[in-house]
Design an enzyme around this catalytic site. Sequence first.
Site, PDB file in Angstrom:
ATOM      1  N   GLU A  79      11.123  -5.764  -7.740  1.00  0.00           N
ATOM      2  CA  GLU A  79      10.142  -6.573  -6.983  1.00  0.00           C
ATOM      3  C   GLU A  79       9.774  -7.723  -7.828  1.00  0.00           C
ATOM      4  OE1 GLU A  79       6.094  -5.064  -6.019  1.00  0.00           O
ATOM      5  OE2 GLU A  79       5.997  -6.509  -4.345  1.00  0.00           O
ATOM      6  N   CYS A 300       4.846  -5.092  -2.177  1.00  0.00           N
ATOM      7  CA  CYS A 300       3.859  -6.006  -1.440  1.00  0.00           C
ATOM      8  C   CYS A 300       4.323  -7.371  -1.122  1.00  0.00           C
ATOM      9  CB  CYS A 300       2.577  -6.152  -2.339  1.00  0.00           C
ATOM     10  SG  CYS A 300       1.652  -4.485  -2.678  1.00  0.00           S
ATOM     11  N   ASN A 421       6.385  -1.709   3.867  1.00  0.00           N
ATOM     12  CA  ASN A 421       6.037  -1.204   2.492  1.00  0.00           C
ATOM     13  C   ASN A 421       4.385  -0.645   2.526  1.00  0.00           C
ATOM     14  OD1 ASN A 421       6.431  -1.182  -0.487  1.00  0.00           O
ATOM     15  ND2 ASN A 421       4.696  -2.599  -0.366  1.00  0.00           N
ATOM     16  N   GLU A 422       4.324   0.241   2.128  1.00  0.00           N
ATOM     17  CA  GLU A 422       2.896   0.948   1.966  1.00  0.00           C
ATOM     18  C   GLU A 422       2.116   0.345   3.239  1.00  0.00           C
ATOM     19  OE1 GLU A 422       0.960  -0.275  -1.779  1.00  0.00           O
ATOM     20  OE2 GLU A 422       2.216   1.150  -2.737  1.00  0.00           O
TER      21      GLU A 422
END
Length: 878
Positions: A79, A300, A421-422
């Site tokens: 990331e 994120c 994601n999440e």
Amino acid sequence: MKHGLNTDGVRRVGRGTKTHAVISYPEGTKIVKTFACTILSALILSTTLVAAEPLGTIHVDGGADGVVVSPQMYGLFFEEINHSGDGGLYAELVRNRGLEDTQVPQGMKVENGRLITPNGWRQRFRHDGPMPGWSLAGEGSGSFELDDQRPLNEATPHSLRLKIDSIEDGRVGVANSGYWGMSIKEGEAYDLSLYARCNEDFEGSLVVTLESVSGAVYAEAKIDGLQPQWNKLDCTLKSNATDPKARLVICAPSTGTIWLDMVSLFPQKTWKNRPGGLRPDLAQMLADIQPGFLRFPGGCVVEGITLDNRVKWKETIGPLATRPGHWIRWGYRTTDGLGYHEFLQMAEDFGCPAMFVCNVGMSCQFCEGEEATHDELDAYIQDTLDAIEYALGTVDSTWGAKRAENGHPEPFNLKYVEIGNENFGATYEKHYRPFFEAIKQRYPQITTIACTAPFMRLPLVEDPPFKDPTVPIEIADEHFYVSPDWFMSHADRYDGYDRGGPKVYVGEYACNKGVSNGTFWAALAEAAFMTGMERNADVVRMGSYAPIFINNNDSEWSVDMIGFDSSRSYGRSSYYVQKLFGAHRPDVALPTRVTAGTRQAKTLAGKIGLATWKTQAEFKELSVENDGKVLFAPDFRRGMRRWKAYSGRWVTEDGLLKQLDPGEFRHASAGSTMWKDYTLKMKARKIDGQEGFTIIFCDDDGGSFLLWNIGGWGNTQHGVDRIGGNPHVIPIGQRVPGSIETGRWYDIRIELDGTRVRCYLDGKLIHDIQVDTPASPELFATAGRDRATAQLILKVVNVADHPYPTDVTINGIERLAAEGTALVLHSPDPTAENSLEHPTKIAPATESVTGLGPKFRYTFKPYSMTVLRIDTTNVRKN
Ligand code: AHR
């Protein structure tokens, strides 16, 4: 160095092929009698030792079928965070090459150095001037500024305007200092490219140099061809010196005005020599893990702060000058030079499949939490299908053709797509299914991955991501950013997982609570947990540590795996754990049983916090002290500095901190997960509502904490609870009757002493309790068969502070060699860690071991991870 301890307790030490006359014995081994004799080379000392009683046993069922360990088991999570890409793995040396670094992201505003989203989520937005990275150079007179007139193209709407007024006193130009200095090496060549234009009265060529900060010139070149129209120019610079903090200077020899944009400088020496490629030392460290897959682009950043701020993969492909780049959730702007194509290429270069994480029509639920409407969702799904087509489609397909145009006609090995994601909750459940169906229908060969809530701690079966059990899940992604105690006490997490349920991808994990910037203790905790992942490889198909990189000049995320600056790099001890697991992944994990002592933390530790339940309240005079020293005493006249509000409406006024939202559990926290043995004091007053106040302590920042609920249960009782375990709420000690009056100030004090907690209200002791800390074994192990080498691989983690004589039994393998190799990662100090200055203070040492067989005793070093590789002649081939 050879050493080994036989079943009879004799430890032999040798060097190379020779057996040496060295008396060496593990700590904890008692010497009964010593005498000399001769073996092989005439002079050999033989020592009769009686080992200390074994403290542990490990039993490996070598004849069992075992469970297949996926080749994808140990992968990489990449990331853009901490300048991991720009200013890190991506070898570009020029910072802010497109001059867009200070542009405010769409729909947001900046106030007092903070970026603010429409709903008020905030982030730092501070820059030293409008053109970070750039400064005026030379002795003559001139000026430079950010210009938005006649841009190069829409993707890069700003350029640098340099006005040269006089060169009588010397040159005038601009310098770029790179990402905290450019690392330049003697004898190496650097490719410079830039776009430039000039006004009509400008004449001559540009002079480009690589220089030290004080002006020593390492390389020089001239660039001709400046015209009033934008024009791409380039040259190569060969350095005559090494300097980790060099800079690039571009000067003009005549008066006039010039404009520059997309100024790029790349070393010719990149990893695998790809032009515009990767920094070799960092890429090689990743390759050395022998990754099973590469996940990208996050994290994120995939979700974005807002939906507009998400990663839009189509804007990350093609010529660099047409990639707009974007502001990321981690506080800076990325060029997107490491774009979708480069990630696919990187996976190919690592020799592993790629995993693309798509946006599921939801922005980060911890930032703005924006959601695409039902009508908009199709475009997000199509965008994901297009991404898959880019990777896998034929050259006749729309996106396959683009891939070919970008230099890769063959398909890439995209194997996984993670849907979001999440992301979690009802919207995720609603969005996930159409993504899943569209992907599987068009690309059945793709394995999809579903998110689970990032704070999920319960096993999947108890806390499934979706309420509707018919929503299909192939693999569920679990994330753990937790404490050493959590990892050690949950190393058996997957032993009881439902074998018929979804497979698991431990997509992000790192021991980052209560371990400062990372310690060897954290690495051991991860290793302990990973033994459980590997042992349960039929359930856990994949895992990836996160985040990988940190440029030591920009620490947005404090615990990472690999640190670096412009020229140096080092792996934290966690890196070596990943490397040991990656390089010593067996094909089949065998049933492995361990008996060992138990360890239990002797102190409670963690952050503090405040909360209310259907109540508005205010707080003042809060302090945290340890042994007379003030750790924290916030001045609420200066706002909520160092506080994190999870929910509620927290405001500061007249030196008071107020929570004004009447909802359930409104919560804010502050402090360090390392705090222990502290006294937490404050005054609290209820303004309105149904209950009293809740004081949080021992918060591990990973969803687990203790709370003192004062005037809870409808304002009838006071009680201490543990939150975040299994079950989620566990009462500790007795609740006592009590209530809180509105409008009255109360004195609250909580004293922590080891594992004892005393809670006082208005000076009166209300609870005096002993809190259990999580217990875990001292020894963890996993064993497996390696097909290629016909070896048995045994990985053992000893978290005890002393040597661990252990009886190892390996059943079902008739011919186990008596000699083997041990790779030992050990430090006598669990708080130690590697650094730029001491990059390999903790690194695996290779030792030869004798005295092995179906039954042997081995003493594992204190605080260690050991990988034993033992030859077998009849290892099964499955
Ligand atoms: O690894 C850092 C962040 O942690 C990732 O972006 C996110 O997925 C998680 O919250």
